[in-house]
Design a protein around this motif. Structure first.
Motif, PDB file in Angstrom:
ATOM      1  N   ARG A   1       0.835  -1.200   0.000  1.00  0.00           N
ATOM      2  CA  ARG A   1       0.000   0.000   0.000  1.00  0.00           C
ATOM      3  C   ARG A   1       0.876   1.260   0.000  1.00  0.00           C
ATOM      4  NH1 ARG A   1      -5.321   0.458   1.763  1.00  0.00           N
ATOM      5  NH2 ARG A   1      -5.165  -1.641   2.672  1.00  0.00           N
ATOM      6  N   ARG A   2       1.903   1.291   0.870  1.00  0.00           N
ATOM      7  CA  ARG A   2       2.802   2.460   0.926  1.00  0.00           C
ATOM      8  C   ARG A   2       3.521   2.680  -0.399  1.00  0.00           C
ATOM      9  NH1 ARG A   2       4.110   0.271   6.009  1.00  0.00           N
ATOM     10  NH2 ARG A   2       6.073  -0.576   5.167  1.00  0.00           N
ATOM     11  N   LYS A   3       3.949   1.584  -1.030  1.00  0.00           N
ATOM     12  CA  LYS A   3       4.659   1.707  -2.302  1.00  0.00           C
ATOM     13  C   LYS A   3       3.738   2.263  -3.383  1.00  0.00           C
ATOM     14  CE  LYS A   3       8.473   1.092  -4.630  1.00  0.00           C
ATOM     15  NZ  LYS A   3       9.721   1.736  -4.272  1.00  0.00           N
ATOM     16  N   LEU A   4       2.480   1.813  -3.408  1.00  0.00           N
ATOM     17  CA  LEU A   4       1.520   2.330  -4.388  1.00  0.00           C
ATOM     18  C   LEU A   4       1.303   3.828  -4.188  1.00  0.00           C
ATOM     19  CD1 LEU A   4      -1.132  -0.554  -4.358  1.00  0.00           C
ATOM     20  CD2 LEU A   4       0.395   0.039  -6.252  1.00  0.00           C
TER      21      LEU A   4
ATOM     22  N   GLU B   1      -7.885   3.353   0.377  1.00  0.00           N
ATOM     23  CA  GLU B   1      -8.733   2.932   1.492  1.00  0.00           C
ATOM     24  C   GLU B   1      -9.892   2.058   1.008  1.00  0.00           C
ATOM     25  OE1 GLU B   1      -8.477   3.231   4.710  1.00  0.00           O
ATOM     26  OE2 GLU B   1      -6.533   4.248   4.534  1.00  0.00           O
ATOM     27  N   ALA B   2     -10.266   2.228  -0.271  1.00  0.00           N
ATOM     28  CA  ALA B   2     -11.402   1.462  -0.803  1.00  0.00           C
ATOM     29  C   ALA B   2     -11.016   0.037  -1.181  1.00  0.00           C
ATOM     30  CB  ALA B   2     -11.998   2.188  -2.010  1.00  0.00           C
ATOM     31  N   PHE B   3      -9.690  -0.281  -1.229  1.00  0.00           N
ATOM     32  CA  PHE B   3      -9.230  -1.613  -1.614  1.00  0.00           C
ATOM     33  C   PHE B   3      -9.083  -2.486  -0.380  1.00  0.00           C
ATOM     34  CE2 PHE B   3      -6.800   0.362  -5.437  1.00  0.00           C
ATOM     35  CZ  PHE B   3      -8.001   0.492  -6.125  1.00  0.00           C
ATOM     36  N   ASP B   4      -9.448  -3.781  -0.540  1.00  0.00           N
ATOM     37  CA  ASP B   4      -9.143  -4.714   0.539  1.00  0.00           C
ATOM     38  C   ASP B   4      -7.729  -5.254   0.331  1.00  0.00           C
ATOM     39  OD1 ASP B   4      -9.248  -6.634  -1.466  1.00  0.00           O
ATOM     40  OD2 ASP B   4     -11.304  -7.224  -0.998  1.00  0.00           O
ATOM     41  N   GLU B   5      -7.257  -6.058   1.281  1.00  0.00           N
ATOM     42  CA  GLU B   5      -5.871  -6.530   1.229  1.00  0.00           C
ATOM     43  C   GLU B   5      -5.616  -7.374  -0.013  1.00  0.00           C
ATOM     44  OE1 GLU B   5      -4.415  -8.433   4.648  1.00  0.00           O
ATOM     45  OE2 GLU B   5      -4.491  -6.641   5.921  1.00  0.00           O
TER      46      GLU B   5
ATOM     47  N   VAL C   1      -2.638  -6.579  -2.679  1.00  0.00           N
ATOM     48  CA  VAL C   1      -1.554  -7.518  -2.970  1.00  0.00           C
ATOM     49  C   VAL C   1      -1.508  -7.868  -4.449  1.00  0.00           C
ATOM     50  CG1 VAL C   1      -0.730  -9.860  -2.533  1.00  0.00           C
ATOM     51  CG2 VAL C   1      -1.501  -8.438  -0.633  1.00  0.00           C
ATOM     52  N   ALA C   2      -2.661  -7.858  -5.126  1.00  0.00           N
ATOM     53  CA  ALA C   2      -2.698  -8.202  -6.547  1.00  0.00           C
ATOM     54  C   ALA C   2      -1.849  -7.267  -7.397  1.00  0.00           C
ATOM     55  CB  ALA C   2      -4.147  -8.192  -7.043  1.00  0.00           C
ATOM     56  N   HIS C   3      -1.526  -6.077  -6.865  1.00  0.00           N
ATOM     57  CA  HIS C   3      -0.743  -5.107  -7.641  1.00  0.00           C
ATOM     58  C   HIS C   3       0.714  -5.523  -7.801  1.00  0.00           C
ATOM     59  CE1 HIS C   3      -4.225  -2.490  -6.858  1.00  0.00           C
ATOM     60  NE2 HIS C   3      -3.791  -1.758  -7.886  1.00  0.00           N
ATOM     61  N   ILE C   4       1.178  -6.542  -7.067  1.00  0.00           N
ATOM     62  CA  ILE C   4       2.584  -6.944  -7.220  1.00  0.00           C
ATOM     63  C   ILE C   4       2.844  -7.533  -8.602  1.00  0.00           C
ATOM     64  CG2 ILE C   4       2.800  -7.358  -4.746  1.00  0.00           C
ATOM     65  CD1 ILE C   4       2.678 -10.344  -5.306  1.00  0.00           C
ATOM     66  N   PHE C   5       1.794  -7.914  -9.324  1.00  0.00           N
ATOM     67  CA  PHE C   5       1.973  -8.482 -10.662  1.00  0.00           C
ATOM     68  C   PHE C   5       1.872  -7.428 -11.764  1.00  0.00           C
ATOM     69  CE2 PHE C   5       0.323 -11.921  -7.985  1.00  0.00           C
ATOM     70  CZ  PHE C   5       1.268 -12.897  -8.219  1.00  0.00           C
ATOM     71  N   ARG C   6       1.647  -6.146 -11.373  1.00  0.00           N
ATOM     72  CA  ARG C   6       1.528  -5.104 -12.388  1.00  0.00           C
ATOM     73  C   ARG C   6       2.904  -4.708 -12.909  1.00  0.00           C
ATOM     74  NH1 ARG C   6      -2.278  -0.035 -11.326  1.00  0.00           N
ATOM     75  NH2 ARG C   6      -1.157   0.449 -13.255  1.00  0.00           N
ATOM     76  N   PRO C   7       3.004  -4.372 -14.222  1.00  0.00           N
ATOM     77  CA  PRO C   7       4.297  -3.945 -14.777  1.00  0.00           C
ATOM     78  C   PRO C   7       4.818  -2.700 -14.064  1.00  0.00           C
ATOM     79  CG  PRO C   7       2.696  -4.348 -16.523  1.00  0.00           C
ATOM     80  CD  PRO C   7       1.935  -4.399 -15.244  1.00  0.00           C
ATOM     81  N   GLY C   8       6.080  -2.707 -13.731  1.00  0.00           N
ATOM     82  CA  GLY C   8       6.724  -1.548 -13.121  1.00  0.00           C
ATOM     83  C   GLY C   8       6.598  -1.472 -11.621  1.00  0.00           C
TER      84      GLY C   8
ATOM     85  N   SER D   1       7.497  -2.666  -7.872  1.00  0.00           N
ATOM     86  CA  SER D   1       8.471  -3.427  -7.093  1.00  0.00           C
ATOM     87  C   SER D   1       8.580  -2.791  -5.725  1.00  0.00           C
ATOM     88  CB  SER D   1       9.840  -3.433  -7.782  1.00  0.00           C
ATOM     89  OG  SER D   1      10.800  -4.077  -6.960  1.00  0.00           O
ATOM     90  N   THR D   2       8.703  -3.615  -4.703  1.00  0.00           N
ATOM     91  CA  THR D   2       8.881  -3.099  -3.339  1.00  0.00           C
ATOM     92  C   THR D   2      10.353  -2.904  -2.992  1.00  0.00           C
ATOM     93  OG1 THR D   2       8.823  -5.371  -2.496  1.00  0.00           O
ATOM     94  CG2 THR D   2       6.752  -4.135  -2.494  1.00  0.00           C
ATOM     95  N   ALA D   3      11.250  -3.192  -3.938  1.00  0.00           N
ATOM     96  CA  ALA D   3      12.684  -3.011  -3.676  1.00  0.00           C
ATOM     97  C   ALA D   3      12.995  -1.523  -3.544  1.00  0.00           C
ATOM     98  CB  ALA D   3      13.510  -3.626  -4.800  1.00  0.00           C
ATOM     99  N   ASP D   4      13.988  -1.214  -2.692  1.00  0.00           N
ATOM    100  CA  ASP D   4      14.370   0.180  -2.479  1.00  0.00           C
ATOM    101  C   ASP D   4      15.184   0.744  -3.633  1.00  0.00           C
ATOM    102  OD1 ASP D   4      13.111   0.204  -0.006  1.00  0.00           O
ATOM    103  OD2 ASP D   4      14.886  -0.574   1.017  1.00  0.00           O
TER     104      ASP D   4
END
Length: 705
Positions: free
Chosen positions: A626-629, A641-645, A649-656, A658-661
């Protein structure tokens, strides 16, 4: 290079003189006798004029006091006459006398009497500001005559004023004093005016005398100075030509040499002569007298500057052998950042060489020679880089030779096919297709190249993986370019690195055709390669891993499905090690084994295949996603706030995403899971995710058999 030591103009005459006679000869009085005598007379004239000037100025000050007091005496005489009239008017009106009028009358009579006595014989009396001043007696003939006339009038006048000096005087006393005042006031005023004029004339006479003394002294001093100048110029005339010739030679040398040449003094300051190249080498204008280390401070690190200071101090110590310390010169090769003519910083490599300039056993200066060795250093770096590149390519070939022949041929075939497809996509992409179409092509190219990088890393082909990583970087930069027209033009820069990648793959293709038969079973080979990949990624990330790989069933899949499943396994394995496992210290803090466990398993049930990738790491954090988004600006806080967990989490498969720093060889581009998602779709499968924070993360991919 031989260099002529620059001359300092301030010492050039002395050096030329020392060259004409043996060193150590004492001072010759006879040689400079005329100049010394002339200077002595000059000082004597100055002293005499100074003494006369002080004396005359003192007398003028005395005359100024006399002028002021004479003027005050004239003013007081009129004040006395006026106060008498005021007192008589009060008497006639029957009014009492005003105390301030009586006080003014008595003070005026007292001041007039003191001034008259001082002008007559000299005395100390109150000045205009009330402070005591000394007044000399009047000595001029006219002044003494005028003073006698004042006495003649004032003596009877003062006698008539005496009764008024005390209270209780009679009207007759006032009338007598007033009658005398009216009869003699005009005459007394005229004499007082003449007396003021006389004191002014005396002061003017003294001022005229002072001007004559000063003029005479200046004329004598000028004549004496002209004589000194004439003698001095004659003596300098013969040495000027030699000095000019030496300076011209120095100037030509300093203008033409490519090195920076200058002297530094024992207090570490630049000498007066600097070569033209020195300014360009330092990237700024230099000036004589600048502190040498202050000049170096913006160019060097603090440690290098400290080492340089200690080294230069050693060179100024005469007991230290110069030849013994040349080898420890910390400035023989230093990298500095200087500004060019456009104000842009450039990295340069400079070499400083120091030579002593000694005289009578003492080190007077250090001659500093500065050379720009950037071209040599750049060539050395290029040779070193080429040597390392050759070593890496040789190591890659050795890895390829040791790889399973069938696996290598499959990799070469896939890599060549993918790169040719990428080349075709990029070649057929233009700005006219619109930004969305261009970005789709770039995203597909990124997936292909990312898969190639993972396969190369699996085989241990680090050079090829590094080149693929660099090509990914170029694609990322183009994707962030902005306007479609800019995207289209930026694509023109990609053919060269793509061609280089194809060249490496072609070399591996040639090698695969001549490779020796495999020494281990194909199923064992894929397991070994994936285990090696997990260990390599963990090592690069500063982690420890215990991989458990069971991918032998991959050989039972048709080649297209096997290739997709293999890519999924590679990307999921890299993702598990990079993002899932914690660092050893963090794992120990949570009571875990320092080495994380990652398992990759492919199995078949009756009608479907199951690919499982599981790690015992930190688990998937929906809050972190959520913070990365929010940081990426993809959504606002209200929208998130309108999204559930699950949706988050499904956004990790979106192009571009990454949670890496940061971006590294193994993570940070947001392509790995995007590639997994695309391959799962190609397989017609479905992907499920299970995770418990602090315990594990598991991906399951099911697809039809």
């Amino acid at each position: 290079m031989a260099a002529v030591l620059p001359l300092d103009p301030s010492t050039a005459h002395a050096r030329s003189a020392s060259a004409a006679k043996p060193r150590g000869r004492g001072f010759s009085f006879g040689k400079y006798r005329e100049i010394i005598i002339a200077v002595a007379f000059f000082l004597l004239f100055d002293l005499g004029v100074l003494v006369l000037n002080f004396y005359t100025s003192f007398k003028i000050d005395q005359d100024t006091v006399a002028i002021n007091l004479a003027g005050r005496q004239r003013y007081v005489s009129q004040r006395i006459a006026r106060t008498l009239l005021e007192l008589d008017a009060a008497r006639a009106a029957g009014q009492p006398y005003r105390p301030e009028t009586l006080a003014e009358l008595r003070a005026g009579a007292k001041i007039f009497e003191l001034s008259r006595a001082a002008f007559k014989s000299g005395a100390t009396l109150p000045g205009g500001d009330g402070k005591p001043v000394f007044l000399d007696a009047v000595t001029s003939e006219r002044g003494r005559r005028l003073e006698a006339e004042v006495d003649e009038i004032w003596t009877p006048y003062h006698r008539r004023l005496q009764p008024l000096m005390a209270d209780g005087f009679s009207p007759q006393d006032l009338s007598a004093a007033l009658a005398y005042s009216q009869a003699n006031n005009i005459r007394l005023l005229n004499i007082a005016n003449d007396f003021v004029t006389e004191t002014q004339a005396i002061g003017a006479s003294r001022a005229s005398t002072l001007r004559m003394v000063q003029t005479g002294g200046i004329l004598l001093a000028l004549l004496n100075f002209a004589f000194i100048l004439f003698k001095f110029l004659r003596r300098l005339q013969t040495s000027d030509a030699a000095i000019d010739a030496a300076n011209e030679e120095n100037r030509e040398i300093l203008q033409s040499v490519r090195e920076g040449l200058f002297l530094i003094t024992p207090d570490f300051r630049l000498g007066s002569q600097l070569s033209r190249s020195a300014h360009a080498l330092f990237g700024r204008g230099l000036a004589p007298g600048q502190d040498f280390f202050a000049l170096l401070a913006p160019l060097l690190t603090e440690k290098d500057l400290s080492d340089a200071r200690e080294y230069v101090q050693l060179l100024f110590a005469p007991h230290v052998k110069e030849a013994l310390v040349q080898g420890i010169n910390p400035l023989s090769e230093v990298e500095v950042a200087v500004k060019n003519r456009l104000g842009q910083e450039q990295a340069r490599h400079l070499s400083f060489h120091f030579n002593r300039v000694a005289e009578n056993g003492a080190v007077r200066h250090l001659l500093v020679t500065v050379q720009d060795i950037s071209a040599r250093i750049e060539l050395e770096h290029k040779l070193q880089a080429e040597r390392q590149r050759s070593q890496k390519e040789f190591a890659m070939l050795l890895k390829a030779i040791d790889a399973d022949p069938a696996t290598l041929r499959q990799f070469v075939s896939r890599a060549e096919s993918d790169l040719l497809e990428v080349n075709g996509m990029l070649r057929n992409t233009s700005a006219a297709q619109g930004e969305a179409a261009i970005l789709r092509h770039i995203d597909e190219a990124r997936r292909r190249v990312h898969a190639l990088k993972g396969d190369a890393a699996t085989l241990g082909l680090e050079t090829l993986a590094g080149q693929a990583h660099a090509f990914e970087t170029a694609l990322d930069q183009i994707r962030q370019g902005g306007h479609p027209a800019d995207l289209g033009s930026a694509l023109l820069a990609l053919p060269l690195p793509l061609e280089d990648l194809l060249g490496k793959v072609a070399a591996l293709k040639s090698l695969a055709g001549q490779q020796r038969p495999a020494q281990e079973a194909p199923s064992s080979s894929i397991n070994t390669m994936l285990a090696s990949l997990a260990e390599e990624v963990a090592r690069d990330c500063g982690k420890k891993v215990k991989p458990a790989i069971a991918m032998g069933a991959l050989l039972d899949l048709p080649p297209p499905q096997a290739a997709l499943a293999r890519e999924i396994a590679v990307q999921m394995l890299r993702n598990a090690v990079t993002h899932g496992l914690e660092a050893p210290a963090a794992r120990s803090a949570h009571g875990k084994d320092e080495a994380g466990r990652v398992s990759v398993q492919l199995s078949r049930s009756e009608d479907e295949w199951l690919l499982t990738v599981r790690d015992d790491g930190a688990g998937l954090s929906a809050a972190r996603v959520r913070r990365k988004l929010l940081d990426l600006g993809w959504y606002s806080a209200g929208q998130l706030e309108a999204f559930d967990e699950r949706q988050i989490v499904a956004h990790i498969f979106r192009p571009g995403f990454s949670t890496a720093d940061g971006v590294s060889l193994h993570a940070g581009r947001g392509v790995g899971l995007d590639l997994v998602h695309a391959n799962v779709q190609k397989l017609g499968g479905r992907l499920t995710l299970a995770s418990t924070p602090g315990a594990y993360t598991e991906f399951r991919i099911r697809f039809a058999a």
